[in-house]
Design a protein around this motif. Structure first.
Motif, PDB file in Angstrom:
ATOM      1  N   GLY A  40       0.801  -1.217   0.000  1.00  0.00           N
ATOM      2  CA  GLY A  40       0.000   0.000   0.000  1.00  0.00           C
ATOM      3  C   GLY A  40       0.831   1.262   0.000  1.00  0.00           C
ATOM      4  N   ILE A  41       0.173   2.337  -0.369  1.00  0.00           N
ATOM      5  CA  ILE A  41       0.801   3.658  -0.349  1.00  0.00           C
ATOM      6  C   ILE A  41       0.086   4.491   0.717  1.00  0.00           C
ATOM      7  N   PHE A  42       0.869   4.955   1.705  1.00  0.00           N
ATOM      8  CA  PHE A  42       0.355   5.775   2.803  1.00  0.00           C
ATOM      9  C   PHE A  42       0.708   7.234   2.520  1.00  0.00           C
ATOM     10  N   GLN A  43      -0.262   8.119   2.633  1.00  0.00           N
ATOM     11  CA  GLN A  43       0.031   9.540   2.609  1.00  0.00           C
ATOM     12  C   GLN A  43      -0.209  10.050   4.013  1.00  0.00           C
ATOM     13  N   LEU A  44       0.802  10.666   4.607  1.00  0.00           N
ATOM     14  CA  LEU A  44       0.695  11.204   5.959  1.00  0.00           C
ATOM     15  C   LEU A  44       0.531  12.717   5.874  1.00  0.00           C
ATOM     16  N   ASP A  45      -0.614  13.217   6.298  1.00  0.00           N
ATOM     17  CA  ASP A  45      -0.848  14.655   6.388  1.00  0.00           C
ATOM     18  C   ASP A  45      -0.700  15.021   7.855  1.00  0.00           C
ATOM     19  N   VAL A  46       0.421  15.648   8.178  1.00  0.00           N
ATOM     20  CA  VAL A  46       0.785  15.907   9.569  1.00  0.00           C
ATOM     21  C   VAL A  46       0.696  17.412   9.848  1.00  0.00           C
ATOM     22  N   SER A  47      -0.005  17.762  10.926  1.00  0.00           N
ATOM     23  CA  SER A  47      -0.108  19.175  11.301  1.00  0.00           C
ATOM     24  C   SER A  47       0.676  19.415  12.587  1.00  0.00           C
ATOM     25  N   ASN A  48       1.216  20.627  12.706  1.00  0.00           N
ATOM     26  CA  ASN A  48       1.969  20.961  13.924  1.00  0.00           C
ATOM     27  C   ASN A  48       1.194  21.964  14.766  1.00  0.00           C
ATOM     28  N   ASP A  49       1.803  22.437  15.846  1.00  0.00           N
ATOM     29  CA  ASP A  49       1.142  23.362  16.774  1.00  0.00           C
ATOM     30  C   ASP A  49       0.768  24.688  16.111  1.00  0.00           C
ATOM     31  N   LYS A  50       1.496  25.071  15.063  1.00  0.00           N
ATOM     32  CA  LYS A  50       1.240  26.341  14.374  1.00  0.00           C
ATOM     33  C   LYS A  50       0.181  26.187  13.285  1.00  0.00           C
ATOM     34  N   LYS A  51      -0.474  25.016  13.259  1.00  0.00           N
ATOM     35  CA  LYS A  51      -1.517  24.710  12.267  1.00  0.00           C
ATOM     36  C   LYS A  51      -0.963  24.632  10.840  1.00  0.00           C
ATOM     37  N   GLU A  52       0.354  24.386  10.716  1.00  0.00           N
ATOM     38  CA  GLU A  52       0.954  24.152   9.404  1.00  0.00           C
ATOM     39  C   GLU A  52       0.825  22.655   9.115  1.00  0.00           C
ATOM     40  N   THR A  53       0.785  22.304   7.838  1.00  0.00           N
ATOM     41  CA  THR A  53       0.663  20.900   7.466  1.00  0.00           C
ATOM     42  C   THR A  53       1.824  20.510   6.559  1.00  0.00           C
ATOM     43  N   ALA A  54       2.389  19.347   6.833  1.00  0.00           N
ATOM     44  CA  ALA A  54       3.423  18.773   5.974  1.00  0.00           C
ATOM     45  C   ALA A  54       2.897  17.415   5.503  1.00  0.00           C
ATOM     46  N   THR A  55       3.261  17.045   4.288  1.00  0.00           N
ATOM     47  CA  THR A  55       2.797  15.781   3.730  1.00  0.00           C
ATOM     48  C   THR A  55       3.988  14.928   3.330  1.00  0.00           C
ATOM     49  N   TRP A  56       3.963  13.670   3.760  1.00  0.00           N
ATOM     50  CA  TRP A  56       4.958  12.689   3.348  1.00  0.00           C
ATOM     51  C   TRP A  56       4.226  11.478   2.797  1.00  0.00           C
ATOM     52  N   THR A  57       4.863  10.776   1.886  1.00  0.00           N
ATOM     53  CA  THR A  57       4.281   9.561   1.329  1.00  0.00           C
ATOM     54  C   THR A  57       5.220   8.398   1.581  1.00  0.00           C
ATOM     55  N   PRO A  70       2.524  14.924  -1.741  1.00  0.00           N
ATOM     56  CA  PRO A  70       1.398  14.016  -1.931  1.00  0.00           C
ATOM     57  C   PRO A  70       1.794  12.782  -2.739  1.00  0.00           C
ATOM     58  N   ALA A  71       1.026  11.723  -2.555  1.00  0.00           N
ATOM     59  CA  ALA A  71       1.310  10.447  -3.214  1.00  0.00           C
ATOM     60  C   ALA A  71       1.115  10.541  -4.722  1.00  0.00           C
ATOM     61  N   LYS A  72       2.035   9.934  -5.452  1.00  0.00           N
ATOM     62  CA  LYS A  72       1.943   9.782  -6.905  1.00  0.00           C
ATOM     63  C   LYS A  72       2.335   8.350  -7.202  1.00  0.00           C
ATOM     64  N   PRO A  73       1.493   7.467  -7.663  1.00  0.00           N
ATOM     65  CA  PRO A  73       0.065   7.673  -7.921  1.00  0.00           C
ATOM     66  C   PRO A  73      -0.701   7.858  -6.612  1.00  0.00           C
ATOM     67  N   LYS A  74      -1.997   7.925  -6.713  1.00  0.00           N
ATOM     68  CA  LYS A  74      -2.890   8.183  -5.585  1.00  0.00           C
ATOM     69  C   LYS A  74      -2.614   7.232  -4.410  1.00  0.00           C
ATOM     70  N   ALA A  75      -2.691   7.785  -3.201  1.00  0.00           N
ATOM     71  CA  ALA A  75      -2.490   6.979  -1.989  1.00  0.00           C
ATOM     72  C   ALA A  75      -3.644   6.004  -1.792  1.00  0.00           C
ATOM     73  N   ASP A  76      -3.325   4.838  -1.242  1.00  0.00           N
ATOM     74  CA  ASP A  76      -4.365   3.880  -0.883  1.00  0.00           C
ATOM     75  C   ASP A  76      -5.081   4.340   0.383  1.00  0.00           C
ATOM     76  N   VAL A  77      -4.318   4.998   1.260  1.00  0.00           N
ATOM     77  CA  VAL A  77      -4.905   5.555   2.473  1.00  0.00           C
ATOM     78  C   VAL A  77      -4.167   6.846   2.832  1.00  0.00           C
ATOM     79  N   THR A  78      -4.954   7.856   3.211  1.00  0.00           N
ATOM     80  CA  THR A  78      -4.393   9.108   3.710  1.00  0.00           C
ATOM     81  C   THR A  78      -4.660   9.135   5.210  1.00  0.00           C
ATOM     82  N   ILE A  79      -3.602   9.380   5.966  1.00  0.00           N
ATOM     83  CA  ILE A  79      -3.704   9.403   7.420  1.00  0.00           C
ATOM     84  C   ILE A  79      -3.460  10.839   7.874  1.00  0.00           C
ATOM     85  N   ILE A  80      -4.436  11.385   8.584  1.00  0.00           N
ATOM     86  CA  ILE A  80      -4.389  12.777   9.012  1.00  0.00           C
ATOM     87  C   ILE A  80      -4.211  12.783  10.532  1.00  0.00           C
ATOM     88  N   LEU A  81      -3.101  13.373  10.981  1.00  0.00           N
ATOM     89  CA  LEU A  81      -2.801  13.369  12.410  1.00  0.00           C
ATOM     90  C   LEU A  81      -1.855  14.496  12.749  1.00  0.00           C
TER      91      LEU A  81
END
Length: 132
Positions: A40-57, A70-81
């Motif tokens: 699978g392909i995981f996309q991690l949308d991670v936010s910090n205390d300043k409400k900024e978001t970083a994305t890793w795949t 962001p995931a290329k091709p499309k992520a199988d699951v995006t995890i937001i935390l």
């Protein structure tokens, strides 16, 4: 390559780099087994205390690599935390199921695949670190 993964203001940047280096150091057979097991392909949308978001795949479908963005091709699951939640998951202070049930972790896509993230984090964190 490791520095490409770092995002200022995110404590998990080091964790992402460590996971990437663990994947890179894995023997090909072990990496192939991890890819086959996870598939699978995981996309991690991670936010910090300043409400900024970083994305890793994390691509554990084809390449066994991690990249920023962001995931290329499309992520199988995006995890937001949050930055803190991902750090707690990686260090074992929190498990994924509890994080999900308490609303600290949200998913889009294949929720069953999201349950494999714990295993991916553990597989990478159990690798021996190089001594300097």
């Amino acid at each position: 390559m490791s520095d490409d993964l770092k995002v200022p203001g995110f404590q998990v940047s080091k964790l992402i780099v460590d996971i990437s280096e663990a994947f890179a150091a894995m023997p090909d057979a072990e990496k192939a087994a991890q890819i086959k097991k996870t598939n699978g392909i995981f996309q991690l949308d991670v936010s910090n205390d300043k409400k900024e978001t970083a994305t890793w795949t994390i691509d554990l479908k084809k390449t066994g690599t991690i990249y920023k963005g962001p995931a290329k091709p499309k992520a199988d699951v995006t995890i937001i935390l949050s930055d803190e939640t991902l750090n707690d998951l990686a260090t074992g202070k929190l498990n994924g199921q509890k994080a999900f049930m308490t609303g600290k972790l949200k998913t889009k896509g294949n929720m069953m695949l999201a349950t494999k993230l714990d295993g991916v984090l553990k597989a990478a964190s159990n690798k021996p670190k190089a001594k300097l």
